[in-house]
Design a protein around this motif. Sequence first.
Motif, PDB file in Angstrom:
ATOM      1  N   ILE A 148     -27.648 -16.915  13.649  1.00 27.40           N
ATOM      2  CA  ILE A 148     -27.060 -17.218  14.951  1.00 27.40           C
ATOM      3  C   ILE A 148     -25.541 -17.063  14.862  1.00 27.40           C
ATOM      4  O   ILE A 148     -24.895 -17.629  13.988  1.00 27.40           O
ATOM      5  CB  ILE A 148     -27.421 -18.646  15.382  1.00 27.40           C
ATOM      6  CG1 ILE A 148     -28.902 -18.744  15.736  1.00 27.40           C
ATOM      7  CG2 ILE A 148     -26.581 -19.083  16.559  1.00 27.40           C
ATOM      8  CD1 ILE A 148     -29.281 -18.020  17.016  1.00 27.40           C
ATOM      9  N   ALA A 149     -24.978 -16.262  15.762  1.00 30.33           N
ATOM     10  CA  ALA A 149     -23.528 -16.093  15.804  1.00 30.33           C
ATOM     11  C   ALA A 149     -22.867 -17.142  16.692  1.00 30.33           C
ATOM     12  O   ALA A 149     -21.718 -17.529  16.466  1.00 30.33           O
ATOM     13  CB  ALA A 149     -23.174 -14.693  16.307  1.00 30.33           C
ATOM     14  N   LYS A 150     -23.602 -17.610  17.686  1.00 32.17           N
ATOM     15  CA  LYS A 150     -23.045 -18.576  18.631  1.00 32.17           C
ATOM     16  C   LYS A 150     -24.173 -19.390  19.231  1.00 32.17           C
ATOM     17  O   LYS A 150     -25.239 -18.850  19.542  1.00 32.17           O
ATOM     18  CB  LYS A 150     -22.271 -17.833  19.731  1.00 32.17           C
ATOM     19  CG  LYS A 150     -21.634 -18.725  20.783  1.00 32.17           C
ATOM     20  CD  LYS A 150     -20.922 -17.890  21.829  1.00 32.17           C
ATOM     21  CE  LYS A 150     -20.326 -18.748  22.919  1.00 32.17           C
ATOM     22  NZ  LYS A 150     -19.659 -17.931  23.976  1.00 32.17           N
ATOM     23  N   GLY A 151     -23.957 -20.678  19.411  1.00 32.67           N
ATOM     24  CA  GLY A 151     -24.975 -21.528  20.017  1.00 32.67           C
ATOM     25  C   GLY A 151     -26.083 -21.877  19.047  1.00 32.67           C
ATOM     26  O   GLY A 151     -25.831 -22.156  17.870  1.00 32.67           O
ATOM     27  N   SER A 152     -27.311 -21.830  19.518  1.00 33.08           N
ATOM     28  CA  SER A 152     -28.453 -22.233  18.693  1.00 33.08           C
ATOM     29  C   SER A 152     -29.667 -21.379  19.034  1.00 33.08           C
ATOM     30  O   SER A 152     -29.706 -20.706  20.061  1.00 33.08           O
ATOM     31  CB  SER A 152     -28.777 -23.717  18.896  1.00 33.08           C
ATOM     32  OG  SER A 152     -29.129 -23.961  20.253  1.00 33.08           O
ATOM     33  N   SER A 168     -27.102  -9.316  19.710  1.00 33.61           N
ATOM     34  CA  SER A 168     -25.663  -9.045  19.643  1.00 33.61           C
ATOM     35  C   SER A 168     -25.238  -7.970  20.641  1.00 33.61           C
ATOM     36  O   SER A 168     -24.218  -8.118  21.328  1.00 33.61           O
ATOM     37  CB  SER A 168     -25.294  -8.620  18.227  1.00 33.61           C
ATOM     38  OG  SER A 168     -26.043  -7.471  17.832  1.00 33.61           O
ATOM     39  N   ASP A 176     -19.688 -12.727  28.363  1.00 32.13           N
ATOM     40  CA  ASP A 176     -19.783 -14.154  28.043  1.00 32.13           C
ATOM     41  C   ASP A 176     -20.254 -14.920  29.287  1.00 32.13           C
ATOM     42  O   ASP A 176     -19.460 -15.444  30.069  1.00 32.13           O
ATOM     43  CB  ASP A 176     -18.418 -14.659  27.569  1.00 32.13           C
ATOM     44  CG  ASP A 176     -18.497 -16.088  27.045  1.00 32.13           C
ATOM     45  OD1 ASP A 176     -19.623 -16.585  26.843  1.00 32.13           O
ATOM     46  OD2 ASP A 176     -17.437 -16.702  26.844  1.00 32.13           O
ATOM     47  N   GLY A 191     -27.941 -19.324  23.032  1.00 35.69           N
ATOM     48  CA  GLY A 191     -27.436 -18.807  21.765  1.00 35.69           C
ATOM     49  C   GLY A 191     -27.305 -17.298  21.768  1.00 35.69           C
ATOM     50  O   GLY A 191     -27.850 -16.614  22.636  1.00 35.69           O
ATOM     51  N   VAL A 192     -26.553 -16.806  20.781  1.00 37.20           N
ATOM     52  CA  VAL A 192     -26.358 -15.360  20.595  1.00 37.20           C
ATOM     53  C   VAL A 192     -26.607 -15.042  19.129  1.00 37.20           C
ATOM     54  O   VAL A 192     -26.093 -15.739  18.235  1.00 37.20           O
ATOM     55  CB  VAL A 192     -24.935 -14.926  20.992  1.00 37.20           C
ATOM     56  CG1 VAL A 192     -24.717 -13.442  20.687  1.00 37.20           C
ATOM     57  CG2 VAL A 192     -24.674 -15.217  22.460  1.00 37.20           C
ATOM     58  N   ALA A 194     -26.408 -12.819  15.628  1.00 36.28           N
ATOM     59  CA  ALA A 194     -25.619 -11.802  14.940  1.00 36.28           C
ATOM     60  C   ALA A 194     -26.483 -10.550  14.805  1.00 36.28           C
ATOM     61  O   ALA A 194     -27.697 -10.589  15.043  1.00 36.28           O
ATOM     62  CB  ALA A 194     -25.191 -12.328  13.567  1.00 36.28           C
TER      63      ALA A 194
END
Length: 399
Positions: A148-152, A168, A176, A191-192, A194
């Motif tokens: 996970i790059a961002k969030g969950s 990604s 965004d 979430g985002v 990777a």
Amino acid sequence: MPRSHSSSLRPARLSAADLFRLGGSGLRARPLRAVLSALGIAIGIAAMVSVVGISSSSQADLDRALAALGTNMLTVAPGNTMFGEEASLPDEALSMVKRIGPVTAATATGTISSTPVYRSDRIPPGETGGLALLAAQLDLLKTVGATIAKGSWLNAATAKYPAVVLGSTAARRLGDVPSVYIDGRWYRVVGVLASVPLAPELDSAVLIGWPAAKSYLSFDGHATTIYTRSVESQVEAVRAVLAATANPESPDQVKVDKPSPALAAQRATNQTFTALLLGLGAVALLVGGIGVANTMVISVLERRAEIGLRRSLGATRGQVRTQFVAESLLLSALGGFGGVIGGFAVTAFYATTQGWPTVVPLWAAAGGVGATVVIGAIAGLYPAIRAARLAPTEALAAA
């Protein structure tokens, strides 16, 4: 005529404890020579253990890097029917695949057909951005090695409600945004991901929980891609049965990808490393054996007076021979244990500085000590026989 008592006398037999004390006394009588000799053996064994350990640690790091390339991952997807139409996998395909013995993990995604994803409800219907909407199992990330790059990631709760995770590439195209618009409903972005090298199709996907896809998007529950992880030595065997397991009635309508080319590279490097380790270990053991033999031969030459005195006091050739073999064994064992400890320390230090896992094969540690003792016994045998053959008068005269 009375029977002679001398004819019934037998030389005293030395017990194992007596041999140990006798061999130890010989080493204690010359502590500096014993320490230097054991140190020479220890350096040879430490060199063997450290070379094997460093090579094994490097191999473990390489295996870890190759594993990241998906050497044990296979994917299953529906093929085409005999009429050229797209086939589908049975509902129980995933559960059946999980029952294959060497399969260690299996998960799936399902394509939700003709359902575009928008960043806003004001975007014209034709501008879909080429994003795929997929229903996803909760263990997808672990199986494909995604992060996970961002969030969950989705959990047991969010997988049941209007929530999505963006790949990604999908995140870059949508921007965004806190929510996305799908089939007349807003779905919150939780979430985002990777980039996923092992499953690049997920980069341009919008992922929703399996239960939510069924509840809100009329998802039929059929998996369109099954990802599997298997025991590396059994990857080909698993691939051979995947199609028939996923769809027993029509295995010809199932596509199974080939194992990663990195698997062949990994096996080739393992064979090369094994041959290298065996060669280096043999050379190091040979050097240690030569050191023991040299030490024991010199010991015989320096201790002729002691040998002659012991023989004149009644020691038999066998006892003298056994004494020198015992000394050789003790010297080799001390050097072997010290070398293993030193080799492990060198390996741990070097592997830590390189960021590698510290790996010292058990066969290198146990084999180092065991082989050193065996070689020490063989190397000490000739000096022991030579010492036993010295006559008391010859030994005392040469002293």
